[in-house]
Design a protein around this motif. Structure first.
Motif, PDB file in Angstrom:
ATOM      1  N   THR A 110      -5.880   9.991  -6.121  1.00 50.53           N
ATOM      2  CA  THR A 110      -6.385  11.190  -5.452  1.00 50.53           C
ATOM      3  C   THR A 110      -7.358  11.955  -6.338  1.00 50.53           C
ATOM      4  O   THR A 110      -7.932  12.946  -5.898  1.00 50.53           O
ATOM      5  CB  THR A 110      -5.230  12.136  -5.056  1.00 50.53           C
ATOM      6  OG1 THR A 110      -4.477  12.484  -6.231  1.00 50.53           O
ATOM      7  CG2 THR A 110      -4.313  11.476  -4.037  1.00 50.53           C
ATOM      8  N   GLN A 111      -7.531  11.508  -7.570  1.00 52.43           N
ATOM      9  CA  GLN A 111      -8.437  12.173  -8.503  1.00 52.43           C
ATOM     10  C   GLN A 111      -9.761  11.426  -8.565  1.00 52.43           C
ATOM     11  O   GLN A 111      -9.812  10.232  -8.867  1.00 52.43           O
ATOM     12  CB  GLN A 111      -7.805  12.232  -9.900  1.00 52.43           C
ATOM     13  CG  GLN A 111      -6.451  12.914  -9.947  1.00 52.43           C
ATOM     14  CD  GLN A 111      -6.524  14.339  -9.445  1.00 52.43           C
ATOM     15  OE1 GLN A 111      -7.294  15.150  -9.941  1.00 52.43           O
ATOM     16  NE2 GLN A 111      -5.707  14.639  -8.449  1.00 52.43           N
ATOM     17  N   ARG A 112     -10.843  12.135  -8.290  1.00 49.44           N
ATOM     18  CA  ARG A 112     -12.171  11.511  -8.256  1.00 49.44           C
ATOM     19  C   ARG A 112     -12.529  10.862  -9.582  1.00 49.44           C
ATOM     20  O   ARG A 112     -13.039   9.734  -9.631  1.00 49.44           O
ATOM     21  CB  ARG A 112     -13.217  12.566  -7.880  1.00 49.44           C
ATOM     22  CG  ARG A 112     -14.656  12.044  -7.841  1.00 49.44           C
ATOM     23  CD  ARG A 112     -15.611  13.143  -7.419  1.00 49.44           C
ATOM     24  NE  ARG A 112     -15.506  14.300  -8.291  1.00 49.44           N
ATOM     25  CZ  ARG A 112     -16.105  14.414  -9.483  1.00 49.44           C
ATOM     26  NH1 ARG A 112     -16.857  13.411  -9.938  1.00 49.44           N
ATOM     27  NH2 ARG A 112     -15.971  15.495 -10.211  1.00 49.44           N
ATOM     28  N   LYS A 113     -12.273  11.546 -10.687  1.00 43.51           N
ATOM     29  CA  LYS A 113     -12.641  11.005 -11.995  1.00 43.51           C
ATOM     30  C   LYS A 113     -11.808   9.771 -12.357  1.00 43.51           C
ATOM     31  O   LYS A 113     -12.292   8.876 -13.052  1.00 43.51           O
ATOM     32  CB  LYS A 113     -12.501  12.084 -13.070  1.00 43.51           C
ATOM     33  CG  LYS A 113     -13.537  13.198 -12.941  1.00 43.51           C
ATOM     34  CD  LYS A 113     -13.467  14.158 -14.108  1.00 43.51           C
ATOM     35  CE  LYS A 113     -14.558  15.231 -13.990  1.00 43.51           C
ATOM     36  NZ  LYS A 113     -14.516  16.179 -15.132  1.00 43.51           N
ATOM     37  N   PHE A 114     -10.563   9.750 -11.885  1.00 48.64           N
ATOM     38  CA  PHE A 114      -9.742   8.555 -12.105  1.00 48.64           C
ATOM     39  C   PHE A 114     -10.379   7.359 -11.400  1.00 48.64           C
ATOM     40  O   PHE A 114     -10.470   6.265 -11.964  1.00 48.64           O
ATOM     41  CB  PHE A 114      -8.326   8.787 -11.584  1.00 48.64           C
ATOM     42  CG  PHE A 114      -7.379   7.651 -11.850  1.00 48.64           C
ATOM     43  CD1 PHE A 114      -6.556   7.665 -12.956  1.00 48.64           C
ATOM     44  CD2 PHE A 114      -7.317   6.565 -10.982  1.00 48.64           C
ATOM     45  CE1 PHE A 114      -5.687   6.612 -13.203  1.00 48.64           C
ATOM     46  CE2 PHE A 114      -6.456   5.518 -11.215  1.00 48.64           C
ATOM     47  CZ  PHE A 114      -5.643   5.538 -12.330  1.00 48.64           C
ATOM     48  N   ARG A 115     -10.827   7.563 -10.163  1.00 46.80           N
ATOM     49  CA  ARG A 115     -11.465   6.483  -9.419  1.00 46.80           C
ATOM     50  C   ARG A 115     -12.761   6.044 -10.088  1.00 46.80           C
ATOM     51  O   ARG A 115     -13.078   4.851 -10.121  1.00 46.80           O
ATOM     52  CB  ARG A 115     -11.731   6.923  -7.974  1.00 46.80           C
ATOM     53  CG  ARG A 115     -10.471   7.175  -7.166  1.00 46.80           C
ATOM     54  CD  ARG A 115     -10.787   7.260  -5.679  1.00 46.80           C
ATOM     55  NE  ARG A 115     -11.663   8.377  -5.378  1.00 46.80           N
ATOM     56  CZ  ARG A 115     -11.235   9.601  -5.102  1.00 46.80           C
ATOM     57  NH1 ARG A 115      -9.942   9.880  -5.117  1.00 46.80           N
ATOM     58  NH2 ARG A 115     -12.096  10.567  -4.820  1.00 46.80           N
ATOM     59  N   GLU A 116     -13.487   7.007 -10.635  1.00 42.52           N
ATOM     60  CA  GLU A 116     -14.736   6.663 -11.324  1.00 42.52           C
ATOM     61  C   GLU A 116     -14.453   5.805 -12.554  1.00 42.52           C
ATOM     62  O   GLU A 116     -15.165   4.828 -12.820  1.00 42.52           O
ATOM     63  CB  GLU A 116     -15.479   7.939 -11.724  1.00 42.52           C
ATOM     64  CG  GLU A 116     -16.050   8.708 -10.539  1.00 42.52           C
ATOM     65  CD  GLU A 116     -16.690  10.021 -10.964  1.00 42.52           C
ATOM     66  OE1 GLU A 116     -16.613  10.351 -12.172  1.00 42.52           O
ATOM     67  OE2 GLU A 116     -17.253  10.716 -10.096  1.00 42.52           O
ATOM     68  N   GLU A 117     -13.417   6.175 -13.313  1.00 42.00           N
ATOM     69  CA  GLU A 117     -13.048   5.386 -14.493  1.00 42.00           C
ATOM     70  C   GLU A 117     -12.588   3.988 -14.085  1.00 42.00           C
ATOM     71  O   GLU A 117     -12.871   3.003 -14.773  1.00 42.00           O
ATOM     72  CB  GLU A 117     -11.933   6.093 -15.271  1.00 42.00           C
ATOM     73  CG  GLU A 117     -12.374   7.350 -15.990  1.00 42.00           C
ATOM     74  CD  GLU A 117     -13.397   7.057 -17.071  1.00 42.00           C
ATOM     75  OE1 GLU A 117     -13.164   6.132 -17.878  1.00 42.00           O
ATOM     76  OE2 GLU A 117     -14.447   7.737 -17.104  1.00 42.00           O
TER      77      GLU A 117
END
Length: 322
Positions: free
Chosen positions: A298-305
């Motif tokens: 649910t975290q955008r930056k997690f998905r980006e990483e």
């Protein structure tokens, strides 16, 4: 002899859990440990601890216990010392997984609802202390696992398998221990998580209502603060629903039949109690495989990483092939 349907389901279900749960937990640990997800240090520590505990549950329960029992009837893991050790390791991992979730929920409760305590409690040092305390208490709670089991039989002075000693099944002390353990995990955690999240959500709703009053003249303007609170509510509800729903079957069973059929004594019987127990274990293990995903994805930056990691793996593979 034909296995009952529940056992056939387990023979497919648990390998799938390993295929899904192990990579998910390892990816979560790696990405969160890098500290590039825009999360505070204390939140990162809790999430890494949750992912590590979930990973340990899959290793100690699914691989070393259930899959080993189903597919490898004779292995060194059935030696009595190893049998006792893996049961203790599983208990430690399970208790840590559950109480790390409670600790994380409490940390978010303090951060959102108790602004005066937030600077003192929501820190890296406090997170390390809480995580360490949970690990120590979980180990101490699991120590009885070393003393309640005895060998099933001895061949050439080698002890094989482990069963509960006679007093374990008849002693009032051990019955009380099992009842208390069922309350501590997972009844008390479920109550705490529901209570803390209910108070947190109520606090967010009251704060949002007040904020809307202050911003009445700017209705067309986006409010980043309210959007963040909305996402927090969704996250809290998702975590609560995941934990409570997937643990509920196990909870109902553990409060009534604490240790019935744990080692597959009645696997050839279509016993309703046994079926309820096994579904409870299956859902509980699924909880260990999804806890970290719900927050991380649910975290955008997690998905980006995650995308960066996948791109790096493909790029590295192309270089190796070339």
């Amino acid at each position: 002899m034909r296995y009952p349907l529940i056992f056939q389901i387990e023979r497919i279900y648990y390998p799938l859990i390993v295929v899904f749960g192990v990579p998910v937990s390892l990816v979560a640990i790696v990405i969160l440990s890098r500290g590039k997800c825009g999360l505070s240090k204390c939140v990162t520590y809790y999430l890494v601890a949750m992912a590590a505990a979930d990973f340990a549950v899959i290793i100690t329960d699914v691989i070393m216990h259930r899959i080993n029992n189903m597919y490898f009837p004779v292995s060194f893991l059935f030696l009595t010392p190893m049998c006792s050790l893996r049961l203790v390791m599983y208990n430690v991992s399970l208790h840590c997984s559950v109480w790390f979730t409670v600790a994380f929920t409490f940390d978010r409760f303090i951060a959102i609802c108790c602004h005066k305590l937030k600077p003192k409690y929501c820190t890296q040092k406090t997170a390390i202390m809480v995580i360490s305390a949970v690990c120590v208490v979980s180990f101490l709670r699991s120590i009885p696992g070393f003393i309640v089991y005895k060998p099933s039989f001895v061949i050439n002075n080698v002890s094989w398998y482990c069963v509960g000693k006679a007093e374990y099944w008849t002693s009032k002390f051990w019955r009380a221990y099992e009842c208390i353990d069922s309350i501590l995990t997972p009844l008390l955690p479920i109550i705490l998580i529901l209570l803390l999240n209910a108070i947190t959500v109520q606090h967010i709703m009251v704060a949002n209502k007040a904020r809307k009053g202050f911003r009445r003249n700017n209705e067309n303007q986006n409010d980043p603060e309210m959007e963040n609170r909305r996402k927090s509510m969704i996250l809290l509800f998702a975590l609560s629903a995941n934990f409570v729903l997937l643990w509920m079957t196990y909870l109902v069973h553990s409060l009534r039949w604490q240790v019935e059929n744990f080692n597959y004594q009645n696997k050839y019987l279509n016993n309703p109690v046994y079926i309820v127990q096994q579904f409870g274990y299956m859902l509980q293990i699924l909880s260990s495989s999804t806890n970290t995903c719900i927050y991380g994805l649910t975290q955008r930056k997690f998905r980006e990483e995650l995308k960066k990691g996948i791109k790096y793996l493909f790029t590295l593979n192309e270089k190796l092939i070339a």
